[in-house]
Scaffold this motif. Structure first.
Motif, PDB file in Angstrom:
ATOM      1  N   ALA A  42       0.896  -1.065  -0.042  1.00  0.00           N
ATOM      2  CA  ALA A  42      -0.063   0.034   0.005  1.00  0.00           C
ATOM      3  C   ALA A  42       0.764   1.300  -0.003  1.00  0.00           C
ATOM      4  O   ALA A  42       0.568   2.399  -0.677  1.00  0.00           O
ATOM      5  N   ILE A  43       2.011   1.203   0.631  1.00  0.00           N
ATOM      6  CA  ILE A  43       2.959   2.396   0.899  1.00  0.00           C
ATOM      7  C   ILE A  43       3.759   2.633  -0.528  1.00  0.00           C
ATOM      8  O   ILE A  43       3.648   3.608  -1.092  1.00  0.00           O
ATOM      9  N   LYS A  44       3.941   1.559  -0.989  1.00  0.00           N
ATOM     10  CA  LYS A  44       4.637   1.681  -2.565  1.00  0.00           C
ATOM     11  C   LYS A  44       3.540   2.043  -3.556  1.00  0.00           C
ATOM     12  O   LYS A  44       3.915   2.680  -4.395  1.00  0.00           O
ATOM     13  N   SER A  45       2.254   1.679  -3.351  1.00  0.00           N
ATOM     14  CA  SER A  45       1.347   2.062  -4.407  1.00  0.00           C
ATOM     15  C   SER A  45       1.273   3.569  -4.454  1.00  0.00           C
ATOM     16  O   SER A  45       0.838   4.315  -5.532  1.00  0.00           O
ATOM     17  N   ARG A  46       0.932   4.067  -3.029  1.00  0.00           N
ATOM     18  CA  ARG A  46       0.551   5.489  -2.824  1.00  0.00           C
ATOM     19  C   ARG A  46       1.984   6.300  -3.275  1.00  0.00           C
ATOM     20  O   ARG A  46       1.752   7.445  -3.927  1.00  0.00           O
ATOM     21  N   LEU A  47       2.992   5.964  -3.000  1.00  0.00           N
ATOM     22  CA  LEU A  47       4.114   6.633  -3.607  1.00  0.00           C
ATOM     23  C   LEU A  47       4.458   6.636  -4.993  1.00  0.00           C
ATOM     24  O   LEU A  47       4.816   7.673  -5.611  1.00  0.00           O
ATOM     25  N   ALA A  48       4.169   5.577  -5.587  1.00  0.00           N
ATOM     26  CA  ALA A  48       4.153   5.573  -7.038  1.00  0.00           C
ATOM     27  C   ALA A  48       3.094   6.548  -7.770  1.00  0.00           C
ATOM     28  O   ALA A  48       3.538   7.073  -8.674  1.00  0.00           O
ATOM     29  N   ARG A  49       1.995   6.510  -7.235  1.00  0.00           N
ATOM     30  CA  ARG A  49       0.968   7.461  -7.577  1.00  0.00           C
ATOM     31  C   ARG A  49       1.565   8.692  -7.464  1.00  0.00           C
ATOM     32  O   ARG A  49       1.650   9.694  -8.502  1.00  0.00           O
TER      33      ARG A  49
END
Length: 408
Positions: A42-49
């Protein structure tokens, strides 16, 4: 903060000795590790966004944010694209976003819920409940049903499924040939039926010869046989649809229209399949089955053979395709067209789809029929009929500018 966490995780990974744990301890630690993975995802996804939004990925010369994510994570560009797509969808789905942040959803679950809830926001709470109470497959099945129910334009849905068809081939690192395909549900059902028939035959032959291999290996052999030999027997597709949806032309909440083994499909697709000889249709009224058609009753063998003789190639004049032709009712069954030789012809899948989904019209009579495009300003409503043609000898077929056949 993140540096400290990474250091702690690295130390745990280095020092972990699973053999020192009993089974229950290993299971408990595994559960914690699985939640940690979900939280990190989830952290990775939000940072990628955020990287995508700020366009910082351009600074390193990447083609897109997905290419940047793929390089940073060691994933494929396709997987990175799905991560970003899910992150975008979560912007407007606060409940799903909160569950994802809390580590309650895997990336796969979040993607499924986000995709379906984006189409039908009122289903978000129900889908989140399903994510916590059923398997990923069960969640996917429910999400497909939600997406199907949210389709406002049944015909547009059917056309989109066809337009988005894809097939790719490549060689994997081990040197094996690989294949991936995305087909419209009706085409997929036909393919699956023919493929399974070959697989069953090869499986039986192997058993009689005393050979025992995984069924997946026989399925690979069957795929090659299907490509080289064609279907081993007439393909049968089974459709279950509510009678009210079939009459209306689209489903409403709680109604069903699906292909066995495939899932929900547009009613437009089901109606098109009704005109095919190899389809068994089960119509329902609520939970009660009201009618069951049988493809064996629909097109008798003698009639099928007569059609094969009359139309050895696609009946459209400009098409010479003679592979995998589909029997079509000129006047559809839903319009009370009869299952008899004067109301049947054989079309290739391309022209069958033009007639069914793209508005192409049948012109002419039996023996001189053809297809005319929907934007033809002056399609001939009547050509020389079969009886007239036989008395005049062979008609003079001249092609006009739209590829129709005009009979002089």
């Amino acid at each position: 903060m993140f540096a400290q966490l990474l250091g702690a995780l690295e130390q745990i990974s280095r020092q972990l000795n699973p053999v020192a744990l009993d089974g229950r301890q290993a299971a408990a630690v595994f559960d914690d590790a699985a939640r940690a993975v979900r939280l990190c995802t989830a952290i990775k996804s939000r940072l990628a966004r955020r990287v995508e939004e700020t366009k910082v990925w351009r600074e390193r010369g990447h083609r897109s944010a997905a290419h940047w994510v793929a390089e940073a994570t060691g994933e494929t560009v396709g997987a990175a694209s799905r991560t970003l797509e899910t992150a975008r969808a979560l912007d407007s789905l606060p409940e799903t976003d909160a569950a994802f942040r809390a580590g309650l959803l895997s990336e796969v679950q979040a993607a499924e819920v986000a995709g379906a809830a984006a189409a039908e926001p009122h289903a978000e709470a129900e889908l989140l409940e399903a994510a916590g109470s059923t398997s990923v497959k069960g969640l996917r099945d429910r999400c497909r049903q939600v997406r199907a129910g949210a389709e406002a334009d049944d015909q547009a849905w059917a056309r989109r499924l066809h337009v988005e068809r894809r097939a790719h081939e490549w060689t994997d690192p081990g040197g094996a040939y690989r294949l991936e395909a995305r087909l419209a549900p009706d085409a997929g059902a036909r393919f699956s039926s023919a493929w399974k028939a070959h697989t069953d035959r090869i499986f039986r032959d192997a058993r009689r010869a005393g050979r025992r291999e995984p069924r997946a290996a026989y399925a690979a052999d069957a795929l090659v046989a299907l490509a080289s030999e064609g279907p081993s027997k007439p393909v049968e597709v089974r459709v279950t649809v509510d009678s009210s949806a079939l009459a209306r032309g689209h489903t409403k909440s709680g109604e069903r229209c699906d292909i066995t083994g495939v899932g929900p499909v547009p009613v437009t697709t089901a109606r098109a399949l009704l005109d095919d000889a190899a389809v068994a249709v089960i119509t329902r009224d609520g939970d009660d089955v009201t009618a069951v058609s049988s493809p064996k009753r629909t097109i008798p063998t003698k009639l099928r053979r007569a059609l094969e003789a009359r139309y050895p190639t696609c009946a459209v004049s400009t098409c010479a395709n003679d592979q995998f032709l589909e029997i079509d009712h000129v006047v559809p069954l839903e319009e009370h067209g009869r299952t008899e030789i004067d109301n049947l012809w054989r079309l290739c899948s391309h022209h069958h789809r033009l007639k069914t989904y793209e508005g192409w019209k049948v012109v002419g009579r039996n023996g001189t029929r053809d297809l005319a495009p929907p934007d033809d300003p002056d399609p001939p409503s009547l050509l020389v009929g079969v009886d007239d043609a036989s008395s005049l000898g062979q008609p003079d077929r001249r092609r006009d500018t739209v590829g129709r056949v005009a009979v002089q």
